[in-house]
Design a protein around this motif. Structure first.
Motif, PDB file in Angstrom:
ATOM      1  N   ASP A  18       8.420   7.744   1.277  1.00 30.15           N
ATOM      2  CA  ASP A  18       8.218   6.550   0.467  1.00 30.15           C
ATOM      3  C   ASP A  18       8.824   5.295   1.092  1.00 30.15           C
ATOM      4  N   PRO A 150       3.249   5.786   0.954  1.00 35.30           N
ATOM      5  CA  PRO A 150       4.467   5.284   0.290  1.00 35.30           C
ATOM      6  C   PRO A 150       4.197   4.806  -1.134  1.00 35.30           C
ATOM      7  N   ALA A 151       5.172   4.976  -2.011  1.00 36.48           N
ATOM      8  CA  ALA A 151       5.009   4.686  -3.429  1.00 36.48           C
ATOM      9  C   ALA A 151       4.570   3.251  -3.687  1.00 36.48           C
ATOM     10  N   SER A 469       8.328   6.899  -7.231  1.00 35.95           N
ATOM     11  CA  SER A 469       8.011   8.086  -6.445  1.00 35.95           C
ATOM     12  C   SER A 469       7.354   9.130  -7.346  1.00 35.95           C
TER      13      SER A 469
END
Length: 485
Positions: A18, A150-151, A469
């Motif tokens: 993330d 990635p978040a 996340s």
């Protein structure tokens, strides 16, 4: 680092993934996995726009236009439902990579066999097989993408990737024009399906380089492999982007029990008992968009021919315009799903599209629309609806635990599509086929009401998932409680 014994693994892999900056590695994932929606759009649009040619004498198939847009569409969707559930279960059990290679292979076989159709039963059979491959893709691909992106980018990437369905739809619509106007009826449509197989083969070659999900790896006892993979990615990103990645804090680690398999009963209990509101949300979003999109995608050419006298050879131009509107919607609106937030954007896109569709139904009922203005109205409706439809896949892929992700996507896709995606084309073809304006208006209104209702469900039950996340949104079932997020 990932540390493990015979029963547990403590890892920072999710947090490390993330915190990665956007890099060329992420583009490889997007291209290798996301481009499959182009194939789905191509498949669906080709069938809808070629329905008139397939039903002509000399096409090589003794089939009617209503059978193509109704039964043919329903068969494809049923195959997609079956494929989503079966391959979704296998995806959670055997890994993302094995399944997104297998499901693309099933698609390739199905569409190639469709091109060789000599009788309606063969055509319907391999439309089912093609749909099964595409349905399996939805489960395997969406789960892999969400676990690798990635978040802070997950919302926009997922929305745009699912929206690329319409790039394939535009291609399919334009492709049908020369097929319908220049090529013989007996083999032109076969060339269209064969092209889908060729494009799928190209994607298969690119996809070989996409890795397994590290999140799936460490839960299934492959923590050392996950560690090596993420370490290689980090070093590549630092070298190519000339950045230094900050270390991940210890409190961002998660400890989980490793296990090879997770029973279907446990997965079902998790979805229904632990997350009943989220389950209701997923079903609502999928049913609304599935009815609207499968109905209009398979049936718009029939509307143009029935009510506006558009020749079969020209319907592709109109559908290409609609496809562009559908593609632009997710591209323009996607960033707001990560900034403004999921609940506001999903609610707004669903309700806006439903209200605009009611307005279109009213204009159509008064006889004020032409083929051009009808297409313009649908373009505006679907600008919002397309972002909403993509957000349904985003929602169910991020709000359930890691171990259930692929099957959760498959479950909601299958149920929602079975309810809306099968009934939509059948009902739409039946109502449009009567040639009565009032019947077609009714089909529009049903689609609009379902979209508005789904938007209202999101307003009450939606999850604020932006920039969080996956482990924060839903703790893995395998997590050791004292270390869970």
């Amino acid at each position: 680092m990932t540390t493990s014994d015979t029963a547990t693994v403590r890892t920072k892999v999710p947090a490390r993934l993330d915190r990665l900056p956007w890099a060329r590695w992420h583009w490889m994932i997007v291209i290798g996995l996301g481009t499959v929606w182009v194939l789905d759009g191509l498949e669906v649009t080709i069938v809808g726009n070629l329905s008139g040619r397939l039903s002509e004498p000399g096409s090589g198939l003794s089939i009617t236009q209503s059978q193509v847009t109704g039964l043919g569409a329903a068969t494809y969707v049923l195959g997609a439902c079956f494929g989503a559930l079966f391959f979704g279960w296998l995806t959670d059990r055997f890994g993302r990579k094995k399944l997104f290679m297998l499901t693309l292979g099933v698609y390739l076989f199905g569409t190639a066999m469709t091109a060789l159709s000599f009788d309606p039963w063969w055509f319907f059979l391999f439309r089912f097989v093609t749909g099964a491959g595409i349905g399996g893709e939805y489960a395997a691909i969406n789960s892999a993408i969400d676990e690798l992106i990635p978040a802070r980018h997950r919302g926009r990437v997922d929305i745009i990737i699912n929206g690329t369905f319409w790039a394939g739809a535009a291609l399919g619509a334009l492709l049908t024009v020369p097929i319908l106007t220049q090529l013989p009826a007996s083999w032109g449509w076969r060339a269209a399906f064969a092209l889908g197989a060729v494009l799928g083969l190209v994607i298969l070659l690119v996809r070989r380089h996409v890795p397994e999900s590290p999140r799936w790896m460490f839960i299934h006892g492959r923590g050392e492999e996950a560690e090596r993979l993420v370490g290689d990615v980090e070093r590549t990103v630092e070298r190519e982007d000339k950045v230094t990645l900050e270390p991940v804090a210890d409190d961002q680690a998660i400890t989980i029990h490793t296990r090879r398999t997770i029973g279907f009963g446990e997965i079902a209990r998790t979805l229904i008992r632990k997350y009943p509101k989220r389950a209701a949300l997923g079903l609502s979003l999928f049913i609304g968009q599935a009815f609207l999109y499968n109905a209009i995608t398979f049936g718009y050419a029939q509307i143009l021919q029935t009510f506006f006298g558009v020749p079969a050879g020209n319907t592709g131009y109109y559908f290409a315009v609609i496809a562009v509107g559908n593609l632009v919607g997710p591209v323009v609106l996607a960033p707001f799903f990560d900034s403004v937030g999921r609940k506001i954007m999903i609610t707004g896109s669903y309700v806006s599209s439903g209200v605009l569709l009611l307005g279109t139904a009213w204009l159509f009922s008064t006889g004020t629309l032409s083929a051009v203005t009808m297409t313009a109205c649908w373009c505006v409706v679907l600008f919002f609806a397309s972002a909403g439809a993509s957000s349904a896949y985003l929602t169910v892929s991020e709000i359930f635990p890691m171990e259930t992700r692929a099957l959760a996507i498959a479950f909601f896709y299958a149920i929602g599509t079975a309810v809306g995606g099968v009934s939509g084309p059948l009902l739409f073809a039946e109502l449009v086929g009567t040639g009565k304006v009032g019947d077609t208006v009714l089909a529009f209104v049903i689609g609009a009401v379902l979209m508005i209702a789904a938007g209202l469900v999101e307003a009450f039950l939606g999850v604020k998932a932006e920039r969080q996340s996956l482990e924060q949104l839903a703790t893995p079932l395998s997590a050791v409680k004292e270390h869970s997020a």
